[in-house]
Design an enzyme around this catalytic site. Structure first.
Site, short mmCIF file in Angstrom:
data_model
loop_
_atom_site.label_atom_id
_atom_site.label_comp_id
_atom_site.label_asym_id
_atom_site.label_seq_id
_atom_site.Cartn_x
_atom_site.Cartn_y
_atom_site.Cartn_z
CE1 TYR A 72 -4.68 1.94 0.04
CE2 TYR A 72 -2.68 3.21 2.09
CZ TYR A 72 -4.46 3.04 0.63
OH TYR A 72 -4.71 3.78 1.07
CG PHE A 124 -6.36 15.47 -25.50
CD1 PHE A 124 -6.63 15.54 -26.58
CD2 PHE A 124 -7.00 14.86 -24.71
CE1 PHE A 124 -7.33 14.36 -26.96
CE2 PHE A 124 -7.58 13.94 -24.41
CZ PHE A 124 -7.03 13.29 -25.57
CB THR A 125 -11.66 15.77 -25.09
OG1 THR A 125 -10.64 14.40 -25.55
CG2 THR A 125 -12.21 15.92 -26.19
CG ASP A 215 -1.24 16.39 -22.73
OD1 ASP A 215 -0.32 15.69 -22.28
OD2 ASP A 215 -2.79 16.56 -23.44
CE LYS A 258 -4.00 8.66 -25.16
NZ LYS A 258 -3.29 9.95 -25.11
NE ARG A 382 -12.83 12.06 -33.33
CZ ARG A 382 -13.32 11.93 -32.02
NH1 ARG A 382 -12.30 12.26 -31.44
NH2 ARG A 382 -14.34 10.94 -31.63
CG PHE A 449 -18.28 10.68 -31.23
CD1 PHE A 449 -18.03 11.81 -30.17
CD2 PHE A 449 -17.06 9.63 -30.51
CE1 PHE A 449 -17.54 12.08 -29.18
CE2 PHE A 449 -16.39 10.48 -29.70
CZ PHE A 449 -16.95 11.08 -28.49
C1 LIG Z 1 -4.65 10.89 -23.96
C2 LIG Z 1 -4.21 11.64 -24.21
C3 LIG Z 1 -4.97 12.29 -22.96
C4 LIG Z 1 -5.88 12.30 -21.49
O1 LIG Z 1 -5.09 10.76 -21.61
P1 LIG Z 1 -6.26 9.68 -20.68
O2 LIG Z 1 -4.93 8.53 -20.33
O3 LIG Z 1 -6.47 8.88 -21.69
O4 LIG Z 1 -6.58 10.18 -19.26
C5 LIG Z 1 -4.66 14.17 -22.35
N1 LIG Z 1 -3.79 15.18 -23.74
C6 LIG Z 1 -3.56 14.15 -24.76
C7 LIG Z 1 -2.62 14.88 -25.92
C8 LIG Z 1 -3.93 12.89 -25.05
O5 LIG Z 1 -3.57 12.72 -26.27
#
Ligand SMILES: *Cc1c(COP(=O)(O)O)cnc(C)c1O
Length: 457
Positions: A72, A124-125, A215, A258, A382, A449
């Site tokens: 933990y 980014f969303t 990011d 990623k 998209r 979508f």
């Molecule tokens: C995928 C992604 C995120 C969000 O990351 P998650 O691990 O899916 O929560 C943020 N910014 C970019 C550019 C991404 O490609």
């Protein structure tokens, strides 16, 4: 003639998808309501829906899973991950999270106050959602060219410093807690930011007391573009470039799904100690203890190893050039794609591909469905379907670009898979006149979508 690097890996475990006949694929996509999100993964021979969490891990990463310390507190895998992030990304403090959006949540809660502005090089969303949920207004400060699908520029993700200065003049630096810099820019198709632009952006922000958070989800892809495109970096290692990139920032959010070369994981990193103390408190509430943040010990071990492997030149060269290979092949056959090809995939320009369809006949949705029928390749719409409706008028948003996204998972597919994909697209392009458009038969009220269903007009 341009050459492409062969796969820098050997395959010792394989996954065997169903290879359906064309008749079976026609049935499968019909059952899925002509929506590629609704297909079963195992019915997709080549799955290019996303490169998020779809990475193939190495033997060393799989071996790392067996060394998970699931304590933990005080897990040795956390010690390994923390040390790796410090060594490779150069930050003083690291807070683990379950994935990228967990880090975005904590960053936004600490930094954003109601009425503030957060500029970014496109959005980014999930990143934007967390900023807005904490009272911030997002402002796009990317260069204008990034919004044009045809302009070929080496660093199409750059910040327009004049736009940034204009925002400072308009709202006042005291109302801009930080700038969020995406490296590379996912929504612009994986377009990179130059080192010079990072340096200048950081200098401008520092002058006004504005922090810079990256990011950095796709930072290694960005570093590769700097190495091959920016003067003065050809002889530097990817690790050196990555470290220099991060030196022009105060912290970063990362999705390990990623460039971390894992299937789940993330972190928030920073140099400021006070901020670290706050983040360490919040992570307990939203993610888990500061020594795991929602990840298992074994996940953290694989992530630490993945960060190191991603910085190997032969890995990232193959990764980015494989995307270029697919794009170059399509372009040579006259297929309309978004230029230049970015770091993680190829985008087809569906309106130019299917010029006989109106935007209401959903050219991108139609193209994605037909690409699956043609070849078993799964891609993602998209365009108008993803863009949704205006909250007030209820009208469809009509994005200038209708694209079909072919995102390539890391280390999963070979050039032969890219050939099959390209051949199928080229064949569809030759027979494009026979493709009929689609219409909604079920439209969910939110994020339509994912669950929408379609049929031919
Ligand atoms: C995928 C992604 C995120 C969000 O990351 P998650 O691990 O899916 O929560 C943020 N910014 C970019 C550019 C991404 O490609």
């Amino acid at each position: 003639m341009k050459t492409y690097p062969a796969e820098p890996f050997r395959i010792k475990m394989v996954e065997m998808p169903n290879i359906l006949t064309k008749e079976e694929r026609i049935e499968a996509i019909k059952t899925a309501g002509y929506n590629t999100f609704q297909l079963k993964s195992e019915d997709c021979y080549i799955d290019l829906l996303t490169d998020s969490g779809t990475n193939a891990m190495s033997d060393r990463q799989w071996a790392g899973l067996m060394m998970g310390d699931e304590a933990y507190a005080g897990s040795r895998n956390w010690a390994h991950l923390e040390a790796t992030v410090k060594e490779y990304y150069g930050y003083k403090y690291v807070v683990p999270t379950h994935q990228g959006r967990g880090a975005e949540n904590i960053l936004s809660q600490i930094m954003c106050k109601p009425g503030c502005y957060v500029p970014g090089n496109m959005y980014f969303t999930t990143t934007r959602f967390h900023q807005e949920a904490n009272g911030a207004t997002f402002r796009d400060v990317i260069i204008d060219e990034a919004h044009d699908s045809e302009i070929d520029l080496p660093f199409k993700g750059n910040v327009d410093l004049k736009k940034m200065q204009a925002l400072i003049d308009e709202v006042g630096a005291e109302n801009i807690p930080y700038l969020c810099l995406a490296i590379t820019v996912n929504l612009a198709g994986g377009q990179p930011v130059s080192m010079a632009n990072m340096r200048e952006t950081y200098a401008l922000c520092q002058k006004h007391g504005i922090k810079v958070f990256y990011d950095c989800t796709r930072c290694v892809e960005n570093a590769y573009f700097i190495k091959i495109r920016e003067e003065g970096y050809a002889d530097k290692t990817i690790k050196e470039i990555v470290l220099e990139m991060f030196s022009y920032s105060d912290g970063a959010t990362m999705s390990g799904k990623k460039d971390g070369l894992v299937n789940i994981g993330g972190f928030l990193a920073m140099n400021d100690e006070d901020m670290y103390i706050k983040a360490r408190e919040l992570v307990v509430v939203y993610e888990g203890m500061p020594s795991y943040g929602g990840m298992t010990g074994r996940d953290m071990e694989a992530f630490a190893i993945g960060i190191k492997e991603a910085c190997r030149f032969e890995y990232i060269q193959h990764r980015v050039e494989q995307c270029a290979y697919l794009g170059d092949k399509l372009e040579a056959a006259g297929v309309p794609i978004v230029r230049p090809v970015g770091g993680h995939g190829v985008f087809l320009d569906a309106r130019k591909f299917l010029p006989h369809l109106t935007q209401e006949q959903l050219p991108a949705q139609t193209l994605a469905a037909h690409l699956y029928i043609e070849s078993g390749v799964r891609s993602m719409e998209r365009g108008m379907v993803s863009a949704g409706r205006d909250k007030i008028t209820g009208e469809n948003h009509k994005p200038k670009l209708e694209t079909v996204r072919l995102t390539i998972p890391r280390r999963v597919y070979t050039y032969a898979h890219m050939d099959i994909t390209a051949d199928a697209i080229i064949n569809l392009y030759k027979n494009r006149d026979s493709i009929r458009g689609l219409k909604f038969v079920y439209e969910p009220p939110m994020l339509r979508f994912f669950n929408a269903r379609f049929d031919y007009c």
